[in-house]
Design a protein around this motif. Sequence first.
Motif, short mmCIF file in Angstrom:
data_model
loop_
_atom_site.label_atom_id
_atom_site.label_comp_id
_atom_site.label_asym_id
_atom_site.label_seq_id
_atom_site.Cartn_x
_atom_site.Cartn_y
_atom_site.Cartn_z
N ASN A 80 -15.75 41.63 -36.31
CA ASN A 80 -16.81 40.74 -36.80
C ASN A 80 -17.68 41.45 -37.84
O ASN A 80 -18.07 40.85 -38.85
CB ASN A 80 -17.66 40.24 -35.64
N ALA A 81 -17.98 42.73 -37.61
CA ALA A 81 -18.76 43.50 -38.57
C ALA A 81 -17.98 43.69 -39.87
O ALA A 81 -18.54 43.61 -40.97
CB ALA A 81 -19.16 44.85 -37.98
N ALA A 82 -16.66 43.91 -39.76
CA ALA A 82 -15.82 44.06 -40.96
C ALA A 82 -15.78 42.76 -41.77
O ALA A 82 -15.81 42.79 -43.01
CB ALA A 82 -14.41 44.49 -40.57
N VAL A 83 -15.72 41.63 -41.08
CA VAL A 83 -15.74 40.33 -41.78
C VAL A 83 -17.06 40.18 -42.54
O VAL A 83 -17.07 39.78 -43.71
CB VAL A 83 -15.53 39.16 -40.79
N TYR A 84 -18.15 40.53 -41.89
CA TYR A 84 -19.46 40.45 -42.54
C TYR A 84 -19.49 41.36 -43.78
O TYR A 84 -19.94 40.94 -44.85
CB TYR A 84 -20.56 40.83 -41.55
N GLU A 85 -19.01 42.59 -43.64
CA GLU A 85 -18.99 43.52 -44.77
C GLU A 85 -18.09 42.99 -45.90
O GLU A 85 -18.43 43.10 -47.07
CB GLU A 85 -18.49 44.89 -44.32
N ALA A 86 -16.96 42.42 -45.53
CA ALA A 86 -16.03 41.89 -46.54
C ALA A 86 -16.66 40.72 -47.30
O ALA A 86 -16.50 40.62 -48.53
CB ALA A 86 -14.72 41.47 -45.88
N ILE A 87 -17.35 39.84 -46.59
CA ILE A 87 -18.02 38.71 -47.25
C ILE A 87 -19.12 39.22 -48.17
O ILE A 87 -19.30 38.71 -49.28
CB ILE A 87 -18.57 37.71 -46.21
N GLN A 88 -19.84 40.27 -47.75
CA GLN A 88 -20.84 40.89 -48.64
C GLN A 88 -20.18 41.42 -49.91
O GLN A 88 -20.71 41.26 -51.00
CB GLN A 88 -21.55 42.04 -47.93
N LEU A 89 -19.04 42.05 -49.75
CA LEU A 89 -18.32 42.61 -50.89
C LEU A 89 -17.88 41.50 -51.84
O LEU A 89 -18.01 41.61 -53.06
CB LEU A 89 -17.12 43.42 -50.42
N VAL A 90 -17.37 40.41 -51.30
CA VAL A 90 -16.96 39.27 -52.11
C VAL A 90 -18.16 38.70 -52.86
O VAL A 90 -18.09 38.38 -54.04
CB VAL A 90 -16.29 38.18 -51.25
N ALA A 91 -19.29 38.57 -52.17
CA ALA A 91 -20.47 37.92 -52.74
C ALA A 91 -21.20 38.77 -53.78
O ALA A 91 -21.95 38.25 -54.58
CB ALA A 91 -21.44 37.55 -51.63
N CYS A 92 -20.95 40.08 -53.80
CA CYS A 92 -21.74 40.95 -54.68
C CYS A 92 -21.35 40.83 -56.15
O CYS A 92 -22.02 41.39 -57.00
CB CYS A 92 -21.67 42.39 -54.21
N GLY A 109 -8.19 46.53 -37.78
CA GLY A 109 -9.27 45.65 -38.20
C GLY A 109 -9.88 45.98 -39.55
O GLY A 109 -10.90 45.40 -39.92
N GLU A 110 -9.26 46.90 -40.31
CA GLU A 110 -9.78 47.18 -41.64
C GLU A 110 -9.35 46.07 -42.59
O GLU A 110 -8.16 45.76 -42.70
CB GLU A 110 -9.28 48.52 -42.18
N ILE A 111 -10.32 45.47 -43.26
CA ILE A 111 -10.04 44.43 -44.25
C ILE A 111 -9.91 45.11 -45.60
O ILE A 111 -10.79 45.86 -46.02
CB ILE A 111 -11.13 43.34 -44.25
N ARG A 127 -14.29 48.33 -42.56
CA ARG A 127 -13.77 48.23 -41.20
C ARG A 127 -14.85 48.05 -40.15
O ARG A 127 -14.65 48.32 -38.98
CB ARG A 127 -12.88 49.42 -40.87
N GLY A 128 -16.03 47.61 -40.58
CA GLY A 128 -17.08 47.30 -39.64
C GLY A 128 -17.87 48.49 -39.14
O GLY A 128 -18.55 48.38 -38.12
N VAL A 129 -17.82 49.60 -39.83
CA VAL A 129 -18.56 50.78 -39.42
C VAL A 129 -19.56 51.24 -40.49
O VAL A 129 -20.10 52.35 -40.40
CB VAL A 129 -17.61 51.95 -39.04
N GLY A 130 -19.79 50.41 -41.50
CA GLY A 130 -20.75 50.76 -42.54
C GLY A 130 -20.22 51.67 -43.63
O GLY A 130 -21.00 52.23 -44.38
N GLU A 131 -18.91 51.79 -43.71
CA GLU A 131 -18.31 52.65 -44.72
C GLU A 131 -17.45 51.79 -45.65
O GLU A 131 -16.68 50.96 -45.20
CB GLU A 131 -17.44 53.71 -44.06
N LEU A 132 -17.62 52.02 -46.93
CA LEU A 132 -16.83 51.35 -47.96
C LEU A 132 -15.88 52.40 -48.53
O LEU A 132 -16.32 53.36 -49.17
CB LEU A 132 -17.75 50.80 -49.05
N SER A 133 -14.59 52.27 -48.25
CA SER A 133 -13.59 53.20 -48.77
C SER A 133 -12.96 52.57 -50.00
O SER A 133 -12.56 51.42 -49.96
CB SER A 133 -12.51 53.48 -47.73
#
Length: 174
Positions: A80-92, A109-111, A127-133
């Motif tokens: 769920n956290a990874a989905v949130y991060e991915a949507i943030q990435l899309v929206a930026c 679970g890494e998107i 991957r929902g841990v606050g890291e953007l690789s």
Amino acid sequence: MILNSGAAQADLSTIEYPMEHKFPSLFKNYRTEKVQTPIEDSSTLNMNPSSHYSHLQNEVNRVSSFARIAFDDLDLVKLNAAVYEAIQLVACGLFEAEIVPDVSIDRYGEIIFSHKSRAGYIDIGVRGVGELSYNVRNDIEPQASRYDDYDWHKNESIVPVELFNAIVHLRNCL
């Protein structure tokens, strides 16, 4: 150029550019009025309600739904956290018409957002841990290639300037 005003000392990894300078083709096709106030946090923006962004958001939801069904031992909180991060990435506003990534998910679970062209490739994962690789390889201008594991939450979910610049260089080589 606008610096993120949230910190007392300017951190060059959080430089924000006005959106119309980042991706001019988006503004040429979809913008109807100028932004009157400075943009300080592009992670909260959804500047373009086009099918391009809707498509990427739908792909994020599709792969996360697949993972919920296919992977028994998946940590749903991290997913769920990874989905949130991915949507943030899309929206930026990082992706635009010239670079539309494929969206996939691994069994942990890494998107992953990936794009390959004659100029090189992009591989970005959350991957929902606050890291953007990320890894952006530019085959035309190799000196513009960049990769890192970036502490995204510490930097208020602002896309690192190195990643942004690498994608702009890659896009310009197309």
